[in-house]
Design an enzyme around this catalytic site. Structure first.
Site, mmCIF file in Angstrom:
data_model
loop_
_atom_site.group_PDB
_atom_site.id
_atom_site.type_symbol
_atom_site.label_atom_id
_atom_site.label_comp_id
_atom_site.label_asym_id
_atom_site.label_seq_id
_atom_site.Cartn_x
_atom_site.Cartn_y
_atom_site.Cartn_z
ATOM 1 N N LYS A 1 -0.769 5.704 8.251
ATOM 2 C CA LYS A 1 0.047 5.815 7.027
ATOM 3 C C LYS A 1 -0.868 5.944 5.809
ATOM 4 C CE LYS A 1 0.990 2.247 4.677
ATOM 5 N NZ LYS A 1 1.353 1.036 3.961
ATOM 6 N N LYS B 1 -7.321 1.303 -3.680
ATOM 7 C CA LYS B 1 -6.955 0.709 -2.377
ATOM 8 C C LYS B 1 -7.068 1.762 -1.262
ATOM 9 C CE LYS B 1 -4.870 -1.536 0.949
ATOM 10 N NZ LYS B 1 -5.617 -2.455 1.781
ATOM 11 N N THR C 1 0.871 -1.180 0.000
ATOM 12 C CA THR C 1 0.000 0.000 0.000
ATOM 13 C C THR C 1 0.906 1.228 0.000
ATOM 14 O OG1 THR C 1 -1.631 -1.234 1.264
ATOM 15 C CG2 THR C 1 -1.899 1.158 1.178
HETATM 16 P P1 NAP Z 1 5.060 -5.901 7.995
HETATM 17 O O1 NAP Z 1 4.690 -7.189 8.608
HETATM 18 O O2 NAP Z 1 5.489 -4.782 8.864
HETATM 19 O O3 NAP Z 1 6.219 -6.209 6.898
HETATM 20 C C1 NAP Z 1 6.881 -5.160 6.277
HETATM 21 C C2 NAP Z 1 7.928 -5.710 5.313
HETATM 22 O O4 NAP Z 1 8.628 -4.588 4.725
HETATM 23 C C3 NAP Z 1 8.990 -6.591 5.982
HETATM 24 O O5 NAP Z 1 9.402 -7.591 5.075
HETATM 25 C C4 NAP Z 1 10.109 -5.589 6.223
HETATM 26 O O6 NAP Z 1 11.389 -6.180 6.329
HETATM 27 C C5 NAP Z 1 10.033 -4.781 4.957
HETATM 28 N N1 NAP Z 1 10.703 -3.484 5.073
HETATM 29 C C6 NAP Z 1 10.348 -2.442 5.863
HETATM 30 N N2 NAP Z 1 11.198 -1.401 5.676
HETATM 31 C C7 NAP Z 1 12.109 -1.823 4.765
HETATM 32 C C8 NAP Z 1 13.232 -1.209 4.145
HETATM 33 N N3 NAP Z 1 13.582 0.057 4.427
HETATM 34 N N4 NAP Z 1 13.934 -1.925 3.238
HETATM 35 C C9 NAP Z 1 13.585 -3.202 2.951
HETATM 36 N N5 NAP Z 1 12.530 -3.840 3.478
HETATM 37 C C10 NAP Z 1 11.791 -3.153 4.381
HETATM 38 O O7 NAP Z 1 3.855 -5.303 7.115
HETATM 39 P P2 NAP Z 1 2.640 -6.108 6.430
HETATM 40 O O8 NAP Z 1 1.491 -6.182 7.385
HETATM 41 O O9 NAP Z 1 3.171 -7.347 5.799
HETATM 42 O O10 NAP Z 1 2.202 -5.044 5.314
HETATM 43 C C11 NAP Z 1 2.902 -4.965 4.077
HETATM 44 C C12 NAP Z 1 2.131 -4.011 3.168
HETATM 45 O O11 NAP Z 1 0.812 -4.520 2.952
HETATM 46 C C13 NAP Z 1 1.957 -2.595 3.733
HETATM 47 O O12 NAP Z 1 2.069 -1.659 2.688
HETATM 48 C C14 NAP Z 1 0.543 -2.627 4.297
HETATM 49 O O13 NAP Z 1 -0.036 -1.330 4.335
HETATM 50 C C15 NAP Z 1 -0.146 -3.533 3.307
HETATM 51 N N6 NAP Z 1 -1.317 -4.243 3.824
HETATM 52 C C16 NAP Z 1 -1.331 -4.720 5.109
HETATM 53 C C17 NAP Z 1 -2.453 -5.385 5.582
HETATM 54 C C18 NAP Z 1 -2.487 -5.895 6.989
HETATM 55 O O14 NAP Z 1 -3.591 -6.130 7.506
HETATM 56 N N7 NAP Z 1 -1.355 -6.139 7.628
HETATM 57 C C19 NAP Z 1 -3.568 -5.575 4.746
HETATM 58 C C20 NAP Z 1 -3.520 -5.112 3.423
HETATM 59 C C21 NAP Z 1 -2.376 -4.429 2.976
HETATM 60 P P3 NAP Z 1 11.946 -6.667 7.778
HETATM 61 O O15 NAP Z 1 11.381 -8.033 7.979
HETATM 62 O O16 NAP Z 1 13.424 -6.641 7.603
HETATM 63 O O17 NAP Z 1 11.460 -5.670 8.799
#
Ligand code: NAP
Length: 291
Positions: free
Chosen positions: A237, A169, A93
């Site tokens: 965010k 989205k 997102t």
């Molecule tokens: P998350 O669990 O916090 O995972 C974030 C990922 O991004 C991890 O692999 C992290 O790596 C990586 N990352 C963060 N900063 C980075 C950087 N500077 N360089 C390289 N890698 C980096 O988040 P998530 O829940 O999976 O969400 C991922 C996306 O999907 C977001 O954009 C979110 O808004 C969207 N989304 C989330 C949901 C939900 O319910 N969670 C639903 C729909 C969409 P590390 O492991 O090294 O930290």
């Protein structure tokens, strides 16, 4: 297919697992390498860089935010430095502005770009039942079909401009948060005369059937604000990204301002780990103070 996967967080880890289970040859990269271990045990290959993950047919990125995507795509060993011509499918997102920059940058290379953000929490991703909002060149979208069918239950094709999918989205998340704000205000007003259960039983059946009202009304009834399912920080965010898009297009969105302020209030009062639905609790606390 030969699929690279970059970003193994809550969402990415679950999506990549379903790709492995569906029989795709998956090559994974994550900033924190340990998170790749369970997938490697199940047959995924480990890439040393995003560039290496982008050496197959498709590379999917599922990262936290704009900054993460910029680093992983434009960095020295980033996705754009690969020359294999893999289709880059961006599921994070992110802002409309970054999606536009990504599309322009990929247009200078042999690698097509598809925006494919999703609706659905990690449990839905684990069940392979995400809703995928996809936009990009028709041939690229067609090539992604076997991958999408392994991770989602519905794909909406939204035309050839990738950033349109990102805007849909963000609009979805804004409307979801607005619904929670409205439910919180109604519940706070009504609770002196009727229980939240009865209020929402009537309203979800008579006026607002559907997943958002049904899921969030239950969260409000149970006051289940921790642990977070869709965290307030992530929602904040998204509201900030929505505000940036609104500014760019000069569209006044007063409701967005209310939701954003209540998310900030929820984080300040209840901590970074609170659920986004705690905006309803902010409304309740404000009412208690005013009484
Ligand atoms: P998350 O669990 O916090 O995972 C974030 C990922 O991004 C991890 O692999 C992290 O790596 C990586 N990352 C963060 N900063 C980075 C950087 N500077 N360089 C390289 N890698 C980096 O988040 P998530 O829940 O999976 O969400 C991922 C996306 O999907 C977001 O954009 C979110 O808004 C969207 N989304 C989330 C949901 C939900 O319910 N969670 C639903 C729909 C969409 P590390 O492991 O090294 O930290």
């Amino acid at each position: 297919m030969n699929v690279g996967f970059v970003g193994l967080g809550h969402m990415g880890g679950a999506i990549a697992l379903n790709l492995v289970k569906a029989g795709h040859q998956v090559t994974v990269w994550n900033r924190t390498p340990e998170k790749a271990a369970p997938l490697v045990t199940l047959g995924a290959r480990r890439a040393e860089s995003p560039r290496q993950a982008a050496s197959g047919d498709i590379v999917i990125s599922m990262l936290a935010d704009d900054r993460a995507v910029e680093e992983v795509v434009f960095g020295e060993k980033g996705i754009l430095s690969a020359d294999a011509g893999a289709i880059h499918v961006s599921m994070s997102t992110i802002s409309v502005e970054l999606a536009e920059r990504l599309a322009a940058a990929h247009a200078e290379t042999v690698s097509p770009f598809v925006s494919a953000p999703v609706f659905g929490r990690p449990a839905i991703a684990m069940a392979g039942r995400l809703t995928i909002l996809a936009a990009g060149a028709p041939a690229a979208l067609e090539a992604c079909a076997p991958v999408f069918s392994a991770i989602g239950h519905r794909v909406f094709q939204l035309g050839e401009t990738p950033s349109a999918a990102n805007l849909v989205k963000l609009c979805g998340n804004f409307m979801m948060m607005s619904a929670v704000e409205a439910m919180g205000e109604a519940m706070t007003l009504a609770k002196s005369r009727i229980s939240p259960e009865m209020l929402f039983d009537v309203l979800t059946e008579a006026l607002f059937p559907g997943p958002v009202y049904e899921t969030y009304s239950q969260i409000l009834i149970d006051a289940a604000y921790k642990p977070a399912r869709f965290g307030a920080l992530l929602a904040l965010k998204d509201m900030n990204l929505m505000a940036a898009a609104a500014n760019q297009s000069r569209v006044p969105m007063p409701l967005l301002g209310v939701v954003r302020d209540h998310l900030l209030g929820a984080i300040a009062q209840f901590g970074d780990d609170v659920d986004s639905s705690a905006i309803a609790l902010v409304v309740e606390r404000n009412a208690e103070r005013a009484a």
